[in-house]
Enzyme design. Sequence first.
Site, PDB file in Angstrom:
ATOM      1  N   PHE A  10     -16.579  27.282  22.819  1.00  0.00           N
ATOM      2  CA  PHE A  10     -16.327  28.418  23.461  1.00  0.00           C
ATOM      3  C   PHE A  10     -14.970  29.032  23.007  1.00  0.00           C
ATOM      4  CE2 PHE A  10     -14.218  29.479  27.854  1.00  0.00           C
ATOM      5  CZ  PHE A  10     -14.349  30.861  27.777  1.00  0.00           C
ATOM      6  N   ASP A  57     -16.323  16.076  11.158  1.00  0.00           N
ATOM      7  CA  ASP A  57     -15.424  15.719  12.178  1.00  0.00           C
ATOM      8  C   ASP A  57     -14.027  15.823  11.778  1.00  0.00           C
ATOM      9  OD1 ASP A  57     -14.106  13.728  14.014  1.00  0.00           O
ATOM     10  OD2 ASP A  57     -16.187  12.405  13.979  1.00  0.00           O
ATOM     11  N   SER A  83     -13.713  18.560  26.159  1.00  0.00           N
ATOM     12  CA  SER A  83     -13.003  19.425  27.039  1.00  0.00           C
ATOM     13  C   SER A  83     -13.441  19.250  28.355  1.00  0.00           C
ATOM     14  CB  SER A  83     -13.317  20.718  26.412  1.00  0.00           C
ATOM     15  OG  SER A  83     -14.389  21.171  26.793  1.00  0.00           O
ATOM     16  N   THR A 132      -3.597  22.300  27.220  1.00  0.00           N
ATOM     17  CA  THR A 132      -4.182  22.581  28.525  1.00  0.00           C
ATOM     18  C   THR A 132      -2.880  22.277  29.558  1.00  0.00           C
ATOM     19  OG1 THR A 132      -5.742  22.082  30.473  1.00  0.00           O
ATOM     20  CG2 THR A 132      -5.092  20.279  28.970  1.00  0.00           C
ATOM     21  N   ASP A 133      -3.193  23.266  30.692  1.00  0.00           N
ATOM     22  CA  ASP A 133      -2.195  23.190  31.862  1.00  0.00           C
ATOM     23  C   ASP A 133      -2.392  21.639  32.405  1.00  0.00           C
ATOM     24  OD1 ASP A 133      -4.519  23.901  33.124  1.00  0.00           O
ATOM     25  OD2 ASP A 133      -3.760  25.244  34.174  1.00  0.00           O
ATOM     26  N   GLU A 134      -3.428  21.204  32.270  1.00  0.00           N
ATOM     27  CA  GLU A 134      -3.816  19.920  32.969  1.00  0.00           C
ATOM     28  C   GLU A 134      -2.883  18.511  32.695  1.00  0.00           C
ATOM     29  OE1 GLU A 134      -7.763  18.716  33.494  1.00  0.00           O
ATOM     30  OE2 GLU A 134      -8.535  20.814  33.811  1.00  0.00           O
ATOM     31  N   TYR A 158      -9.476  12.909  30.506  1.00  0.00           N
ATOM     32  CA  TYR A 158      -9.364  14.059  29.522  1.00  0.00           C
ATOM     33  C   TYR A 158      -7.923  14.536  29.375  1.00  0.00           C
ATOM     34  CZ  TYR A 158      -9.178  19.083  28.375  1.00  0.00           C
ATOM     35  OH  TYR A 158      -8.799  20.353  28.029  1.00  0.00           O
ATOM     36  N   LYS A 162      -5.510  14.677  26.134  1.00  0.00           N
ATOM     37  CA  LYS A 162      -4.678  16.183  25.843  1.00  0.00           C
ATOM     38  C   LYS A 162      -3.253  15.741  25.719  1.00  0.00           C
ATOM     39  CE  LYS A 162      -6.449  19.437  24.686  1.00  0.00           C
ATOM     40  NZ  LYS A 162      -6.894  20.065  23.455  1.00  0.00           N
ATOM     41  N   ASN A 187      -7.500  27.557  32.999  1.00  0.00           N
ATOM     42  CA  ASN A 187      -8.777  27.925  32.864  1.00  0.00           C
ATOM     43  C   ASN A 187      -9.378  29.128  31.999  1.00  0.00           C
ATOM     44  OD1 ASN A 187      -8.264  25.811  35.277  1.00  0.00           O
ATOM     45  ND2 ASN A 187     -10.658  25.707  35.211  1.00  0.00           N
ATOM     46  N   ASP A 289     -17.051  15.184  46.263  1.00  0.00           N
ATOM     47  CA  ASP A 289     -15.825  15.747  45.576  1.00  0.00           C
ATOM     48  C   ASP A 289     -15.655  15.059  43.955  1.00  0.00           C
ATOM     49  OD1 ASP A 289     -13.687  17.320  44.676  1.00  0.00           O
ATOM     50  OD2 ASP A 289     -12.315  16.586  46.266  1.00  0.00           O
TER      51      ASP A 289
HETATM   52  P1  NAD Z   1     -15.607  23.239  23.907  1.00  0.00           P
HETATM   53  O1  NAD Z   1     -15.897  21.991  24.441  1.00  0.00           O
HETATM   54  O2  NAD Z   1     -16.455  24.392  24.216  1.00  0.00           O
HETATM   55  O3  NAD Z   1     -15.725  23.236  22.254  1.00  0.00           O
HETATM   56  C1  NAD Z   1     -15.063  22.087  21.988  1.00  0.00           C
HETATM   57  C2  NAD Z   1     -15.623  22.126  20.111  1.00  0.00           C
HETATM   58  O4  NAD Z   1     -14.977  21.206  19.470  1.00  0.00           O
HETATM   59  C3  NAD Z   1     -17.119  22.202  19.867  1.00  0.00           C
HETATM   60  O5  NAD Z   1     -17.587  23.295  19.041  1.00  0.00           O
HETATM   61  C4  NAD Z   1     -17.431  20.706  19.228  1.00  0.00           C
HETATM   62  O6  NAD Z   1     -18.579  20.640  18.424  1.00  0.00           O
HETATM   63  C5  NAD Z   1     -16.026  20.554  18.642  1.00  0.00           C
HETATM   64  N1  NAD Z   1     -15.585  19.200  18.391  1.00  0.00           N
HETATM   65  C6  NAD Z   1     -15.533  18.219  19.147  1.00  0.00           C
HETATM   66  N2  NAD Z   1     -15.001  17.042  18.627  1.00  0.00           N
HETATM   67  C7  NAD Z   1     -15.149  17.349  17.452  1.00  0.00           C
HETATM   68  C8  NAD Z   1     -14.564  16.421  16.341  1.00  0.00           C
HETATM   69  N3  NAD Z   1     -14.341  15.139  16.604  1.00  0.00           N
HETATM   70  N4  NAD Z   1     -14.511  17.086  15.116  1.00  0.00           N
HETATM   71  C9  NAD Z   1     -14.701  18.640  14.927  1.00  0.00           C
HETATM   72  N5  NAD Z   1     -15.165  19.165  15.989  1.00  0.00           N
HETATM   73  C10 NAD Z   1     -15.119  18.779  17.257  1.00  0.00           C
HETATM   74  O7  NAD Z   1     -14.055  23.303  24.273  1.00  0.00           O
HETATM   75  P2  NAD Z   1     -13.297  24.600  24.566  1.00  0.00           P
HETATM   76  O8  NAD Z   1     -13.393  24.893  25.964  1.00  0.00           O
HETATM   77  O9  NAD Z   1     -13.698  26.036  23.828  1.00  0.00           O
HETATM   78  O10 NAD Z   1     -11.698  24.333  24.380  1.00  0.00           O
HETATM   79  C11 NAD Z   1     -11.023  24.412  23.042  1.00  0.00           C
HETATM   80  C12 NAD Z   1      -9.693  23.828  23.333  1.00  0.00           C
HETATM   81  O11 NAD Z   1      -8.862  24.416  24.235  1.00  0.00           O
HETATM   82  C13 NAD Z   1      -9.769  22.253  23.689  1.00  0.00           C
HETATM   83  O12 NAD Z   1      -8.763  21.824  22.902  1.00  0.00           O
HETATM   84  C14 NAD Z   1      -9.419  22.159  25.306  1.00  0.00           C
HETATM   85  O13 NAD Z   1      -8.706  20.963  25.419  1.00  0.00           O
HETATM   86  C15 NAD Z   1      -8.523  23.509  25.299  1.00  0.00           C
HETATM   87  N6  NAD Z   1      -8.647  24.219  26.509  1.00  0.00           N
HETATM   88  C16 NAD Z   1      -9.731  24.421  27.217  1.00  0.00           C
HETATM   89  C17 NAD Z   1      -9.603  25.121  28.196  1.00  0.00           C
HETATM   90  C18 NAD Z   1     -10.851  25.804  28.997  1.00  0.00           C
HETATM   91  O14 NAD Z   1     -10.802  26.434  30.113  1.00  0.00           O
HETATM   92  N7  NAD Z   1     -11.831  25.701  28.359  1.00  0.00           N
HETATM   93  C19 NAD Z   1      -8.211  25.370  29.006  1.00  0.00           C
HETATM   94  C20 NAD Z   1      -7.190  24.869  28.225  1.00  0.00           C
HETATM   95  C21 NAD Z   1      -7.042  24.266  27.193  1.00  0.00           C
HETATM   96  O1  DAU Z   2      -7.167  23.966  33.346  1.00  0.00           O
HETATM   97  C1  DAU Z   2      -7.548  24.083  32.089  1.00  0.00           C
HETATM   98  C2  DAU Z   2      -8.758  23.081  31.908  1.00  0.00           C
HETATM   99  O2  DAU Z   2      -9.772  23.776  32.619  1.00  0.00           O
HETATM  100  C3  DAU Z   2      -9.193  22.756  30.651  1.00  0.00           C
HETATM  101  O3  DAU Z   2      -8.217  22.117  30.050  1.00  0.00           O
HETATM  102  C4  DAU Z   2     -10.586  22.215  30.678  1.00  0.00           C
HETATM  103  O4  DAU Z   2     -11.115  21.920  29.332  1.00  0.00           O
HETATM  104  C5  DAU Z   2     -11.438  22.839  31.212  1.00  0.00           C
HETATM  105  O5  DAU Z   2     -12.969  22.291  31.231  1.00  0.00           O
HETATM  106  C6  DAU Z   2     -10.977  23.172  32.870  1.00  0.00           C
HETATM  107  O6  DAU Z   2     -10.807  22.118  33.560  1.00  0.00           O
HETATM  108  P1  DAU Z   2     -11.458  22.104  35.139  1.00  0.00           P
HETATM  109  O7  DAU Z   2     -11.845  20.788  35.483  1.00  0.00           O
HETATM  110  O8  DAU Z   2     -10.411  22.946  35.760  1.00  0.00           O
HETATM  111  O9  DAU Z   2     -12.825  23.043  35.047  1.00  0.00           O
HETATM  112  P2  DAU Z   2     -14.359  23.053  35.511  1.00  0.00           P
HETATM  113  O10 DAU Z   2     -14.846  24.468  35.186  1.00  0.00           O
HETATM  114  O11 DAU Z   2     -14.897  21.854  35.273  1.00  0.00           O
HETATM  115  O12 DAU Z   2     -13.872  23.187  37.039  1.00  0.00           O
HETATM  116  C7  DAU Z   2     -13.341  24.142  37.790  1.00  0.00           C
HETATM  117  C8  DAU Z   2     -13.032  23.721  39.142  1.00  0.00           C
HETATM  118  O13 DAU Z   2     -14.386  23.998  39.775  1.00  0.00           O
HETATM  119  C9  DAU Z   2     -12.594  22.440  39.659  1.00  0.00           C
HETATM  120  O14 DAU Z   2     -11.695  22.460  40.699  1.00  0.00           O
HETATM  121  C10 DAU Z   2     -13.858  21.623  39.866  1.00  0.00           C
HETATM  122  C11 DAU Z   2     -14.690  22.832  40.544  1.00  0.00           C
HETATM  123  N1  DAU Z   2     -16.274  22.812  40.224  1.00  0.00           N
HETATM  124  C12 DAU Z   2     -16.580  22.169  38.791  1.00  0.00           C
HETATM  125  C13 DAU Z   2     -17.973  22.374  38.572  1.00  0.00           C
HETATM  126  C14 DAU Z   2     -18.550  21.879  37.294  1.00  0.00           C
HETATM  127  C15 DAU Z   2     -17.257  22.525  41.186  1.00  0.00           C
HETATM  128  O15 DAU Z   2     -16.652  22.789  42.398  1.00  0.00           O
HETATM  129  N2  DAU Z   2     -18.515  22.525  40.932  1.00  0.00           N
HETATM  130  C16 DAU Z   2     -19.063  22.010  39.677  1.00  0.00           C
HETATM  131  O16 DAU Z   2     -20.305  22.108  39.438  1.00  0.00           O
END
Ligand code: NAD
Ligand code: DAU
Length: 353
Positions: A10, A57, A83, A132-134, A158, A162, A187, A289
């Site tokens: 993404f 990989d 992620s 991530t902020d997590e 997770y 990280k 997020n 939950d």
């Molecule tokens: P995503 O899960 O959509 O994509 C992850 C990508 O990494 C995929 O294309 C997958 O094929 C690739 N990948 C996984 N394992 C691999 C490996 N061993 N070698 C090579 N490629 C590999 O994740 P995202 O939401 O795009 O997140 C990207 C980064 O941002 C991550 O490091 C995540 O921790 C961080 N992040 C995401 C969010 C969020 O809200 N989505 C927020 C904060 C930080």
């Molecule tokens: O804060 C950054 C993080 O945000 C990233 O590091 C992660 O990669 C990313 O997945 C995201 O984590 P969250 O757990 O916050 O995201 P998620 O979309 O899974 O959930 C957002 C909120 O919504 C969380 O409080 C859980 C809730 N939720 C999620 C799902 C999938 C629901 O209530 N119902 C659901 O079905």
Amino acid sequence: MILVTGGAGFIGANFVLDWIAHEGTPVVNLDKLTYAGNPANLASLQNDARHIFVKGDINDRALVADLLKKHQPHAIVHFAAESHVDRSINGPGEFVQTNVVGTFSLLEETRAYWSGLGDAEKAGFRFLHVSTDEVYGSLGSNDPAFSETTAYAPNSPYAASKAGSDHLVRAYHHTYGLPVITTNCSNNYGPLQFPEKLIPLMILNALAGKPLPVYGDGRNVRDWLYVGDHCAGIRAALARGKPGETYNIGGNSEKTNLEVVHAVCAILDELRPNSLITHYSSLITYVKDRPGHDWRYAIDAGKIRRELGWEPQERFDSGLRKTVEWYLAHPEWVDSVQTGEYRKWVDANYAKR
Ligand code: NAD
Ligand code: DAU
């Protein structure tokens, strides 16, 4: 030339598209194509010589060493990770393997490559680690937002994986002088997000007339960052960030999960009215939950604003509308990601809630 890892996911795919649009220089994109990686995300670059896609990989050290030697990148932007918090609860092993061991492998090969560069190239090189902020854990309702000096307290497998990767990245700067920068963001939402995450899951379930599963009482808070703003923040950190520093990137948009789901429903009521469902919000269903569910995340993005001149441009209401419009306009993308693997995950995660 830059090397991006995880650029078919993404945020990575949004970043590759954004990089080519803004910087226009070539990108080598190393991605394993797990369930979350999707080459269709980069279909618009199919005939663009500036995008070189390599399926592989980050744990394949020989491959990483070859790519570095061949392409001589001046920066690495490291997105590749497992992620999704819920998947890390169901199966943490892959998270340790990719997020911790994979980051270690990448750092080792980067260190070997960087050590062999000339002085000027060494000084100009950057390893940007996307985190991530997590890693900071969970805030109470009245706590101040996370800053770069907040102590680490990761709560899910997770977040712990990280945090482990962040510590390794930090140590490679402190011990070996590798010019690293870490960004910790909140997020993300926007186009191309896999529909296991809250916003796309709610959009697609609503369109299918399925329940909208809200965990717990829906009052948990997240700070929503439009993915385009995140990409701009990473470009700012690469261009002007100081090696060894960390920068928090946030959207300044704290919302409860229920607020988010109601906002999605209101946009769909307007853009895709359904005669069988008066209001999409009637599909909201409270479910069991998430174990260890973090209560609140909020980012203080003051450092990146003051030092690098970055701040989010998108407001949550306009960013969410753009996002819903994108999903409505891309039914083929939606069909292609809702495959057998996706349905298996949905059954595994939601059947017991
Ligand atoms: P995503 O899960 O959509 O994509 C992850 C990508 O990494 C995929 O294309 C997958 O094929 C690739 N990948 C996984 N394992 C691999 C490996 N061993 N070698 C090579 N490629 C590999 O994740 P995202 O939401 O795009 O997140 C990207 C980064 O941002 C991550 O490091 C995540 O921790 C961080 N992040 C995401 C969010 C969020 O809200 N989505 C927020 C904060 C930080
Ligand atoms: O804060 C950054 C993080 O945000 C990233 O590091 C992660 O990669 C990313 O997945 C995201 O984590 P969250 O757990 O916050 O995201 P998620 O979309 O899974 O959930 C957002 C909120 O919504 C969380 O409080 C859980 C809730 N939720 C999620 C799902 C999938 C629901 O209530 N119902 C659901 O079905």
